[in-house]
Design a protein around this motif. Structure first.
Motif, short mmCIF file in Angstrom:
data_model
loop_
_atom_site.label_atom_id
_atom_site.label_comp_id
_atom_site.label_asym_id
_atom_site.label_seq_id
_atom_site.Cartn_x
_atom_site.Cartn_y
_atom_site.Cartn_z
N SER A 1 0.84 -1.21 0.00
CA SER A 1 0.00 0.00 0.00
C SER A 1 0.87 1.25 0.00
O SER A 1 2.05 1.21 0.33
CB SER A 1 -0.91 0.01 1.24
OG SER A 1 -1.74 -1.15 1.28
N ASP A 2 0.24 2.37 -0.36
CA ASP A 2 0.94 3.65 -0.29
C ASP A 2 1.12 4.05 1.17
O ASP A 2 0.24 3.85 2.01
CB ASP A 2 0.14 4.74 -1.03
CG ASP A 2 0.15 4.53 -2.53
OD1 ASP A 2 1.09 3.84 -3.01
OD2 ASP A 2 -0.75 5.04 -3.20
N GLY A 3 2.29 4.63 1.48
CA GLY A 3 2.53 5.10 2.83
C GLY A 3 1.71 6.35 3.15
O GLY A 3 1.63 7.27 2.34
N ASN A 4 1.06 6.36 4.35
CA ASN A 4 0.28 7.53 4.74
C ASN A 4 0.37 7.79 6.24
O ASN A 4 -0.48 8.44 6.80
CB ASN A 4 -1.19 7.36 4.32
CG ASN A 4 -1.82 6.11 4.93
OD1 ASN A 4 -1.22 5.44 5.76
ND2 ASN A 4 -3.04 5.83 4.49
N GLN A 5 1.40 7.23 6.90
CA GLN A 5 1.54 7.39 8.34
C GLN A 5 2.78 8.21 8.67
O GLN A 5 3.79 8.16 7.97
CB GLN A 5 1.66 6.02 9.01
CG GLN A 5 0.48 5.10 8.73
CD GLN A 5 -0.79 5.59 9.37
OE1 GLN A 5 -0.84 5.78 10.58
NE2 GLN A 5 -1.82 5.80 8.56
N PHE B 1 6.89 6.45 3.45
CA PHE B 1 7.37 5.07 3.42
C PHE B 1 6.81 4.22 4.55
O PHE B 1 7.33 3.17 4.86
CB PHE B 1 8.90 5.06 3.48
CG PHE B 1 9.54 5.54 2.22
CD1 PHE B 1 9.88 6.87 2.08
CD2 PHE B 1 9.77 4.66 1.17
CE1 PHE B 1 10.47 7.33 0.91
CE2 PHE B 1 10.37 5.12 0.00
CZ PHE B 1 10.71 6.45 -0.14
N VAL B 2 5.72 4.67 5.20
CA VAL B 2 5.14 3.91 6.30
C VAL B 2 3.64 3.74 6.07
O VAL B 2 2.94 4.68 5.74
CB VAL B 2 5.38 4.61 7.65
CG1 VAL B 2 4.78 3.80 8.79
CG2 VAL B 2 6.86 4.83 7.87
N ALA B 3 3.17 2.47 6.24
CA ALA B 3 1.74 2.17 6.08
C ALA B 3 1.21 1.57 7.36
O ALA B 3 1.98 1.07 8.19
CB ALA B 3 1.55 1.20 4.91
N PRO B 4 -0.13 1.59 7.60
CA PRO B 4 -0.70 1.02 8.82
C PRO B 4 -0.35 -0.46 8.96
O PRO B 4 -0.17 -1.18 7.98
CB PRO B 4 -2.21 1.23 8.62
CG PRO B 4 -2.32 2.36 7.66
CD PRO B 4 -1.14 2.23 6.75
N ASN B 5 -0.28 -0.92 10.21
CA ASN B 5 0.17 -2.28 10.46
C ASN B 5 -0.87 -3.34 10.13
O ASN B 5 -0.63 -4.52 10.37
CB ASN B 5 0.62 -2.45 11.91
CG ASN B 5 -0.50 -2.12 12.90
OD1 ASN B 5 -1.65 -2.04 12.51
ND2 ASN B 5 -0.13 -1.95 14.15
N ASN B 6 -2.01 -2.98 9.61
CA ASN B 6 -3.01 -3.98 9.23
C ASN B 6 -3.06 -4.21 7.73
O ASN B 6 -3.98 -4.84 7.23
CB ASN B 6 -4.40 -3.58 9.74
CG ASN B 6 -4.86 -2.24 9.18
OD1 ASN B 6 -4.08 -1.53 8.54
ND2 ASN B 6 -6.11 -1.90 9.44
N VAL B 7 -2.13 -3.67 7.01
CA VAL B 7 -2.14 -3.83 5.54
C VAL B 7 -0.80 -4.37 5.05
O VAL B 7 -0.43 -4.17 3.90
CB VAL B 7 -2.43 -2.48 4.85
CG1 VAL B 7 -3.86 -2.05 5.11
CG2 VAL B 7 -1.42 -1.41 5.27
#
Length: 203
Positions: free
Chosen positions: A118-122, A143-149
């Motif tokens: 996924s795209d990073g949004n965090q 470069f960071v995405a939620p830990n559920n994806v």
């Protein structure tokens, strides 16, 4: 008198003996003793030995002269060598062993990395996954995405460094310590030595 080879015989002819390291009485073969003494065994008082060529290769001795380097001289009657050897550490080729680090605080000893398609949004990296960069995001947020994806994958050739942590490193053993056969190709024949005959002249 001398050493000779009888390829076709399974027995020693009369006045000959197999070169099998057996002891003879000097009193029975005084002329032979005058030639070889106790070079091949015996106490030189009552007994003398016959050369033992069972499973051995005869080589020229230093009585005939000192060999040229890199060959080392071998004394008359000297025995040595082996059919198998075990290599020492200094003789082994350079090689690597698998090392496993286990942190003292527990956890897996294998290298893994959490990633996401996924795209990073965090903004915060803790607990989240490395992700695809999103245009316009800064270097962290992009470069960071939620830990559920995301998912966890193994990493090969991972080097870990840092400070302040304890743990143990275990280096795996390699090899079984088997011997190496160093015997040259061979052919079994029968060697015999003359016990009685014409005493050789020096000239």
């Amino acid at each position: 008198m001398g050493l000779s080879i009888r390829v076709h015989l399974t027995f020693a002819p009369r006045n000959y003996a197999f070169c099998a390291g057996q002891l003879l009485q000097i009193s029975d073969f005084s002329a032979l003793f005058a030639l070889i003494g106790a070079t091949y065994g015996g106490d030189a008082r009552t007994s003398m030995g016959v050369p033992d060529l069972r499973g051995r290769t005869p080589v020229g001795s230093s009585v005939m002269g000192t060999p040229l380097p890199p060959v080392s001289p071998i004394a008359w009657g000297q025995r040595g060598g082996a059919q198998e050897i075990n290599l020492a550490v200094s003789q082994l080729p350079a090689h690597n062993h698998l090392a496993t680090f286990t942190p003292s605080g527990g956890g897996s000893s294998s290298g893994t990395l959490s990633v996401s398609t996924s795209d990073g949004n965090q903004d915060a990296a803790a607990g989240n996954y490395f992700a695809n960069g999103k245009q316009g995001f800064n270097s962290v947020k992009g470069f960071v995405a939620p830990n559920n994806v995301g998912t966890t994958v193994d990493i090969g050739g991972l080097n870990v460094s840092g400070s302040g942590g304890d743990g143990t490193v275990v280096i795996d053993n390699t090899g079984n310590g088997a011997s190496i056969n160093i015997q040259n190709p061979y052919l079994g024949v029968n060697y015999v030595m003359a016990l009685i005959g014409t005493f050789p002249s020096r000239n």
